[in-house]
Design a protein around this motif. Sequence first.
Motif, mmCIF file in Angstrom:
data_model
loop_
_atom_site.group_PDB
_atom_site.id
_atom_site.type_symbol
_atom_site.label_atom_id
_atom_site.label_comp_id
_atom_site.label_asym_id
_atom_site.label_seq_id
_atom_site.Cartn_x
_atom_site.Cartn_y
_atom_site.Cartn_z
ATOM 1 N N VAL A 149 16.861 -7.421 -5.366
ATOM 2 C CA VAL A 149 15.928 -7.762 -6.445
ATOM 3 C C VAL A 149 14.696 -6.857 -6.340
ATOM 4 C CG1 VAL A 149 14.445 -9.580 -7.408
ATOM 5 C CG2 VAL A 149 16.735 -10.142 -6.533
ATOM 6 N N GLY A 151 10.747 -5.799 -7.550
ATOM 7 C CA GLY A 151 9.486 -6.215 -8.188
ATOM 8 C C GLY A 151 8.875 -7.486 -7.627
ATOM 9 N N THR A 152 9.534 -8.107 -6.657
ATOM 10 C CA THR A 152 9.086 -9.414 -6.147
ATOM 11 C C THR A 152 7.634 -9.404 -5.677
ATOM 12 O OG1 THR A 152 11.336 -9.685 -5.370
ATOM 13 C CG2 THR A 152 9.723 -11.253 -4.531
ATOM 14 N N GLU A 153 7.250 -8.371 -4.932
ATOM 15 C CA GLU A 153 5.891 -8.342 -4.374
ATOM 16 C C GLU A 153 4.914 -7.582 -5.266
ATOM 17 O OE1 GLU A 153 4.769 -9.961 -1.813
ATOM 18 O OE2 GLU A 153 6.610 -10.647 -0.845
ATOM 19 N N HIS A 223 12.106 -0.566 4.233
ATOM 20 C CA HIS A 223 11.343 -0.100 3.062
ATOM 21 C C HIS A 223 10.113 -0.969 2.787
ATOM 22 C CE1 HIS A 223 10.314 1.618 -0.716
ATOM 23 N NE2 HIS A 223 10.634 0.533 -1.413
ATOM 24 N N SER A 227 6.440 1.137 3.526
ATOM 25 C CA SER A 227 5.878 1.685 2.281
ATOM 26 C C SER A 227 4.514 1.091 1.937
ATOM 27 C CB SER A 227 6.846 1.432 1.119
ATOM 28 O OG SER A 227 6.943 0.054 0.862
ATOM 29 N N LYS A 228 4.107 0.026 2.616
ATOM 30 C CA LYS A 228 2.856 -0.651 2.235
ATOM 31 C C LYS A 228 1.646 0.275 2.391
ATOM 32 C CE LYS A 228 4.150 -5.370 3.204
ATOM 33 N NZ LYS A 228 4.233 -6.430 4.167
ATOM 34 N N GLU A 236 -4.139 -4.945 2.553
ATOM 35 C CA GLU A 236 -3.050 -4.342 1.785
ATOM 36 C C GLU A 236 -3.485 -4.101 0.333
ATOM 37 O OE1 GLU A 236 0.714 -6.486 1.905
ATOM 38 O OE2 GLU A 236 1.534 -5.107 0.425
ATOM 39 N N ARG A 241 4.976 -1.587 -9.652
ATOM 40 C CA ARG A 241 6.183 -0.757 -9.454
ATOM 41 C C ARG A 241 7.330 -1.212 -10.336
ATOM 42 N NH1 ARG A 241 8.166 -2.839 -5.434
ATOM 43 N NH2 ARG A 241 6.591 -4.399 -5.005
ATOM 44 N N ASN A 243 11.770 -0.163 -10.644
ATOM 45 C CA ASN A 243 12.936 0.696 -10.395
ATOM 46 C C ASN A 243 13.945 0.420 -11.484
ATOM 47 O OD1 ASN A 243 13.050 2.320 -7.777
ATOM 48 N ND2 ASN A 243 12.022 0.407 -7.184
ATOM 49 N N PHE A 258 12.115 5.483 -10.370
ATOM 50 C CA PHE A 258 10.938 4.771 -9.853
ATOM 51 C C PHE A 258 9.718 5.084 -10.698
ATOM 52 C CE2 PHE A 258 6.981 4.703 -7.476
ATOM 53 C CZ PHE A 258 6.987 3.418 -6.956
ATOM 54 N N MET A 275 6.508 6.719 3.339
ATOM 55 C CA MET A 275 7.970 6.754 3.171
ATOM 56 C C MET A 275 8.560 8.082 3.644
ATOM 57 S SD MET A 275 8.415 4.992 -0.597
ATOM 58 C CE MET A 275 10.176 5.312 -0.710
ATOM 59 N N PHE A 291 18.819 7.362 -0.834
ATOM 60 C CA PHE A 291 18.245 7.780 -2.123
ATOM 61 C C PHE A 291 17.647 9.180 -1.985
ATOM 62 C CE2 PHE A 291 18.235 3.187 -2.628
ATOM 63 C CZ PHE A 291 18.525 3.001 -3.970
HETATM 64 C C1 HEM Z 1 14.549 4.781 -4.366
HETATM 65 C C2 HEM Z 1 13.734 4.118 -5.055
HETATM 66 C C3 HEM Z 1 13.252 2.747 -4.668
HETATM 67 C C4 HEM Z 1 13.945 1.580 -4.639
HETATM 68 C C5 HEM Z 1 15.402 1.365 -5.008
HETATM 69 C C6 HEM Z 1 13.016 0.560 -4.230
HETATM 70 C C7 HEM Z 1 13.327 -0.784 -4.121
HETATM 71 C C8 HEM Z 1 12.472 -1.759 -3.665
HETATM 72 C C9 HEM Z 1 12.815 -3.153 -3.478
HETATM 73 C C10 HEM Z 1 14.166 -3.768 -3.776
HETATM 74 C C11 HEM Z 1 11.719 -3.783 -2.988
HETATM 75 C C12 HEM Z 1 11.606 -5.276 -2.600
HETATM 76 C C13 HEM Z 1 11.192 -6.170 -3.726
HETATM 77 C C14 HEM Z 1 9.839 -5.863 -4.294
HETATM 78 O O1 HEM Z 1 8.809 -6.340 -3.788
HETATM 79 O O2 HEM Z 1 9.808 -5.091 -5.257
HETATM 80 C C15 HEM Z 1 10.666 -2.797 -2.900
HETATM 81 C C16 HEM Z 1 9.388 -3.043 -2.454
HETATM 82 C C17 HEM Z 1 8.392 -2.111 -2.380
HETATM 83 N N1 HEM Z 1 8.480 -0.789 -2.722
HETATM 84 FE FE1 HEM Z 1 10.125 0.181 -3.331
HETATM 85 N N2 HEM Z 1 11.790 1.126 -4.024
HETATM 86 C C18 HEM Z 1 11.888 2.466 -4.268
HETATM 87 C C19 HEM Z 1 10.892 3.415 -4.188
HETATM 88 C C20 HEM Z 1 9.584 3.142 -3.871
HETATM 89 C C21 HEM Z 1 8.519 4.098 -3.902
HETATM 90 C C22 HEM Z 1 8.661 5.566 -4.298
HETATM 91 C C23 HEM Z 1 7.369 3.439 -3.517
HETATM 92 C C24 HEM Z 1 5.962 3.929 -3.386
HETATM 93 C C25 HEM Z 1 5.468 4.988 -3.969
HETATM 94 C C26 HEM Z 1 7.752 2.063 -3.238
HETATM 95 C C27 HEM Z 1 6.892 1.095 -2.800
HETATM 96 C C28 HEM Z 1 7.241 -0.206 -2.546
HETATM 97 C C29 HEM Z 1 6.307 -1.212 -2.063
HETATM 98 C C30 HEM Z 1 4.832 -1.007 -1.756
HETATM 99 C C31 HEM Z 1 7.025 -2.404 -1.961
HETATM 100 C C32 HEM Z 1 6.492 -3.791 -1.557
HETATM 101 C C33 HEM Z 1 6.368 -3.972 -0.101
HETATM 102 C C34 HEM Z 1 5.915 -5.394 0.161
HETATM 103 O O3 HEM Z 1 4.723 -5.675 -0.038
HETATM 104 O O4 HEM Z 1 6.757 -6.206 0.522
HETATM 105 N N3 HEM Z 1 9.096 1.927 -3.467
HETATM 106 N N4 HEM Z 1 11.143 -1.579 -3.308
#
Ligand code: HEM
Length: 316
Positions: A149, A151-153, A223, A227-228, A236, A241, A243, A258, A275, A291
């Motif tokens: 899923v 976008g949760t956070e 991730h 990524s935070k 924080e 975001r 995807n 993204f 990252m 990816f």
């Molecule tokens: C390959 C592309 C990516 C995929 C498939 C992906 C997928 C996800 C998923 C499934 C989550 C957990 C649910 C959520 O909170 O949204 C997540 C969290 C997150 N992603 Fe990504 N993401 C990608 C790229 C990125 C990029 C490029 C960034 C930053 C520039 C990023 C930053 C974050 C952050 C900050 C979180 C939340 C961390 C937290 O507070 O728990 N993501 N992502």
Amino acid sequence: MKYQDVIPEQAQSTILCTVNFRKDVDTEVVLEAFKGFCERLHPTMNSMKIRFPYDNFKFAMGIGAEAWQRLFPNTKRPKELERFNEINGQTKKAVSTEGDLFFHIRAEKMDVCYEMMLIIHKLLKDVIESVDETHGFRFRDGRAIFGFVDGTENPDMEEVQDVVYIDDENDPYIGGTYVLAQKYIFDLDLWDSLTVEKQELVVGRTKENDLELADDVKPSNAHTEISKAHDKMGEEIKIMRANIAFAEASKNLFGSYFLGYSKDFSTTLQMLQHMFEGKEKDTHDSILDYFNPITGNLFFVPSYEQLDMIANDEIK
Ligand code: HEM
């Protein structure tokens, strides 16, 4: 202040389109066409929402640094608008690719997105050339292409405006926002070779019901851990975001587009650096093993007031 529709609620269908202004067309001609487009955008939004009231139509347009320099050489650029600088990571490169304009179009039905593309075509076709057009879809119950899923956070609706729109009274671009757009290709077969438990360690959340893993289980290179981004006080900081899943399964092509919207690009950049360049003992975000980014652009997304300023030669 009338903002563009940048808060990425999920829609069933999305078109993400990057174009360049043609180099072989006089800048004057390009500028006239673009000013005309900006002038018509607000009424076009109203018209689309009248014509398709039940389709949750949303639209945002961003402008790249090089286009800004070409069209408005006498007006100071939004302060963080630069061509995206590639990040040469430890295992993967966050590439920087071309793009003068970016269109983020969403609706419940693809033909409504297409209606907007037709209008873009009608008004700009003589001055633009395509760099990339990706058609995306909402996947299952709001999942990214790898089945987790997405976008949760993200910030809640109450806090999101403060995260996304430039709010500094002294910034001439107040009400605008920055968007990082990156198209990633996904290695489905490699991902599917992992057990669900291993996949969960890569993401840091459970797959089926999207719960965060406990601190003593979640790896530091997961991730959602690495990524935070944090401010100077260690708090924080978030961005908005999304995807967007896309695929041509018969070609073994799967991907995630993204988008990161934020009032300051530096927050998004900090996330990217974690990252790709790693953090503390970790060399990179383990999601990058599955990816591969093939595009990377930064755009400034003006407010409607700023689009009017373009149309009226106040940004020139
Ligand atoms: C390959 C592309 C990516 C995929 C498939 C992906 C997928 C996800 C998923 C499934 C989550 C957990 C649910 C959520 O909170 O949204 C997540 C969290 C997150 N992603 Fe990504 N993401 C990608 C790229 C990125 C990029 C490029 C960034 C930053 C520039 C990023 C930053 C974050 C952050 C900050 C979180 C939340 C961390 C937290 O507070 O728990 N993501 N992502």
